[in-house]
Design a protein around this motif. Sequence first.
Motif, short mmCIF file in Angstrom:
data_model
loop_
_atom_site.label_atom_id
_atom_site.label_comp_id
_atom_site.label_asym_id
_atom_site.label_seq_id
_atom_site.Cartn_x
_atom_site.Cartn_y
_atom_site.Cartn_z
N ALA A 250 -10.73 13.97 -54.43
CA ALA A 250 -12.36 13.02 -54.69
C ALA A 250 -12.82 13.26 -56.30
CB ALA A 250 -12.67 12.57 -53.95
N ARG A 251 -13.81 15.09 -56.15
CA ARG A 251 -14.42 14.88 -57.31
C ARG A 251 -14.00 14.70 -58.61
NH1 ARG A 251 -16.47 18.79 -53.40
NH2 ARG A 251 -18.64 17.98 -53.42
N ARG A 252 -12.44 15.00 -58.81
CA ARG A 252 -11.82 15.74 -59.51
C ARG A 252 -10.91 14.07 -60.43
NH1 ARG A 252 -9.21 19.93 -57.36
NH2 ARG A 252 -7.63 18.64 -56.59
N MET B 220 -11.00 3.94 -59.51
CA MET B 220 -11.03 5.21 -59.26
C MET B 220 -11.45 5.14 -57.59
SD MET B 220 -15.14 6.69 -59.62
CE MET B 220 -15.61 4.94 -59.08
N VAL B 221 -12.03 3.93 -57.08
CA VAL B 221 -12.66 3.50 -55.71
C VAL B 221 -10.97 3.53 -55.00
CG1 VAL B 221 -13.31 1.84 -54.52
CG2 VAL B 221 -14.84 2.10 -56.50
N ARG B 222 -10.47 3.23 -56.18
CA ARG B 222 -8.45 2.78 -54.99
C ARG B 222 -7.89 4.45 -54.93
NH1 ARG B 222 -2.81 -1.24 -56.68
NH2 ARG B 222 -2.18 -0.37 -55.04
N ARG B 223 -8.30 5.93 -55.84
CA ARG B 223 -7.95 6.45 -55.34
C ARG B 223 -8.55 7.08 -54.49
NH1 ARG B 223 -4.68 8.83 -55.36
NH2 ARG B 223 -4.50 10.70 -56.07
N ILE B 224 -9.97 6.93 -54.39
CA ILE B 224 -10.76 7.64 -53.42
C ILE B 224 -10.15 7.46 -52.14
CG2 ILE B 224 -12.85 8.44 -52.91
CD1 ILE B 224 -13.92 8.19 -55.80
N ALA B 225 -10.01 6.62 -52.00
CA ALA B 225 -9.50 5.14 -50.45
C ALA B 225 -8.26 5.96 -50.31
CB ALA B 225 -10.24 4.46 -51.08
N GLU B 226 -6.89 6.42 -51.03
CA GLU B 226 -6.19 7.03 -50.75
C GLU B 226 -6.10 8.14 -50.30
OE1 GLU B 226 -3.76 5.93 -54.09
OE2 GLU B 226 -3.14 4.53 -53.78
N ILE B 227 -6.43 9.11 -50.79
CA ILE B 227 -6.71 10.85 -50.71
C ILE B 227 -7.36 10.38 -49.62
CG2 ILE B 227 -8.68 12.26 -51.14
CD1 ILE B 227 -8.76 12.22 -54.53
N TYR B 228 -8.88 10.10 -48.84
CA TYR B 228 -9.21 10.22 -47.76
C TYR B 228 -8.55 9.11 -46.83
CZ TYR B 228 -14.04 11.75 -49.91
OH TYR B 228 -14.60 13.25 -50.27
N GLY B 229 -7.35 8.99 -46.54
CA GLY B 229 -6.94 7.85 -46.17
C GLY B 229 -7.25 6.58 -45.71
N GLY B 230 -7.28 5.95 -47.02
CA GLY B 230 -7.13 5.01 -46.61
C GLY B 230 -6.71 3.49 -47.28
N ARG B 231 -5.64 3.63 -48.49
CA ARG B 231 -4.08 3.42 -49.31
C ARG B 231 -4.88 1.73 -49.52
NH1 ARG B 231 -1.48 7.01 -45.87
NH2 ARG B 231 -0.54 4.83 -45.16
N SER B 232 -6.01 1.52 -49.89
CA SER B 232 -6.30 0.61 -50.13
C SER B 232 -4.87 -0.34 -51.08
CB SER B 232 -7.52 -0.06 -50.37
OG SER B 232 -8.05 0.49 -51.68
N GLY B 233 -5.14 -2.09 -50.70
CA GLY B 233 -4.02 -2.68 -51.97
C GLY B 233 -5.36 -3.29 -52.47
N VAL C 290 -21.17 5.48 -58.66
CA VAL C 290 -20.13 4.63 -58.04
C VAL C 290 -18.66 5.22 -57.88
CG1 VAL C 290 -18.85 2.97 -58.18
CG2 VAL C 290 -20.27 2.66 -59.44
N GLY C 291 -18.84 6.46 -58.17
CA GLY C 291 -17.72 7.53 -57.21
C GLY C 291 -18.29 7.74 -56.33
N VAL C 292 -19.98 8.99 -56.00
CA VAL C 292 -20.20 9.10 -55.19
C VAL C 292 -20.35 8.51 -53.81
CG1 VAL C 292 -22.47 10.58 -54.47
CG2 VAL C 292 -21.33 10.96 -56.35
N ALA C 293 -20.85 6.98 -54.62
CA ALA C 293 -21.13 5.89 -52.96
C ALA C 293 -20.02 5.49 -52.62
CB ALA C 293 -21.39 4.87 -53.68
N ALA C 294 -18.32 5.78 -53.40
CA ALA C 294 -17.04 5.29 -52.27
C ALA C 294 -16.93 6.05 -51.96
CB ALA C 294 -16.05 4.93 -53.65
N MET C 295 -17.13 7.76 -52.14
CA MET C 295 -17.21 8.59 -51.52
C MET C 295 -17.75 8.90 -49.71
SD MET C 295 -17.00 11.98 -53.71
CE MET C 295 -16.86 13.47 -51.82
N GLU C 296 -18.81 8.07 -50.32
CA GLU C 296 -19.60 7.99 -49.03
C GLU C 296 -19.14 7.17 -47.77
OE1 GLU C 296 -23.88 8.53 -48.92
OE2 GLU C 296 -23.46 8.46 -51.20
N LEU C 297 -18.10 5.72 -48.83
CA LEU C 297 -18.31 4.76 -48.04
C LEU C 297 -16.55 5.03 -47.33
CD1 LEU C 297 -18.97 1.84 -50.16
CD2 LEU C 297 -20.14 2.62 -47.69
N CYS C 298 -15.64 5.71 -47.98
CA CYS C 298 -14.55 5.61 -47.48
C CYS C 298 -14.17 7.59 -47.24
CB CYS C 298 -13.44 5.99 -48.69
SG CYS C 298 -13.69 4.87 -49.73
#
Length: 331
Positions: free
Chosen positions: A191-193, A226-239, A296-304
Amino acid sequence: MTDIPPPKKPLLMDWDEAGADPAEAPPVPDLDLPQGQAMLAASRIATVRGSRFGRFATWVFVTTFTFVLSVAAWEFVTDLINRNTVIGSVALVLVGAAILTALTLALREWMSFLRLAKLDHLRRDAALARSGEDLKLARSVTHSLERLYAARPDLRWGRARLEERRAEVFDVDGLLGLAENELLVPLDQMARREIEAAARQVATVTALVPLALADVATALFANLRMVRRIAEIYGGRSGSFGSFRLLRRVFSYLVATGAVAITDDLIHSVAGGGVLSKVSRRFGEGVVNGALTARVGVAAMELCRPLPFHTAPKPKVTNLISRALTGLFDR
């Protein structure tokens, strides 16, 4: 010969009032600091919400259009079948395929919302387990994490380590910390990358592309991806709709907590943007937009993230933007 008047003597005034030391005077405010206008505009676009009447009107128009389109398609197909059975059959198959595709897309969006909701439930259960010292609930959370990442080959070693050492841990913090270290720390690095790449892209476009809305469009697109990729990394795979809803949720989260976060986390990034703005206004804006993208990316990590940051340290915006811009300059 004209008489030249003697020069006036300088006027000296004694000032005995306290606080007259020039060193104690407040600094002159710099009103030309970059503000990150592209990210501010992107946040306004992402968080805009219509009124209830506007949403109702949208629903009415969409429903009416769908109904009219369905009736027109039905009449079109039946008319073709009456004229020519072969052509009518082809039209029926095409319309059926279009309907099936639309239903599939709707099902994928619904499943994406369910996956994001599952991450929220895991994060909430982990917080409840820690606050209530509930070891049974903590074990349930770790089992759910293992099932969530059962199909991830990159976490095979972490799952094995968790399975091997889980029986030795009998406290909630230790068990959840073990799961966080073995399963989520590798995902945090990924997610950091993603955050660094998005911050680099936004900073580069803002600094080098002078078009009016290019930086706003790039900021919105880069943050959405970025938010979509972070969700996919943590298992969300959002549409698609799920990603935009998640981005809106991230910006809403920043509105609620952004004042504290900016004062303690972005001050060095904003200061760096102010220094660069003395050389180039665009480069200063690029640094600040990149820093806000990282926030925004750090906040997405906290939420995902299925577990809140507890054992592993939460990434800092200054470190992320420093690595992102270092990679940019190295190129």
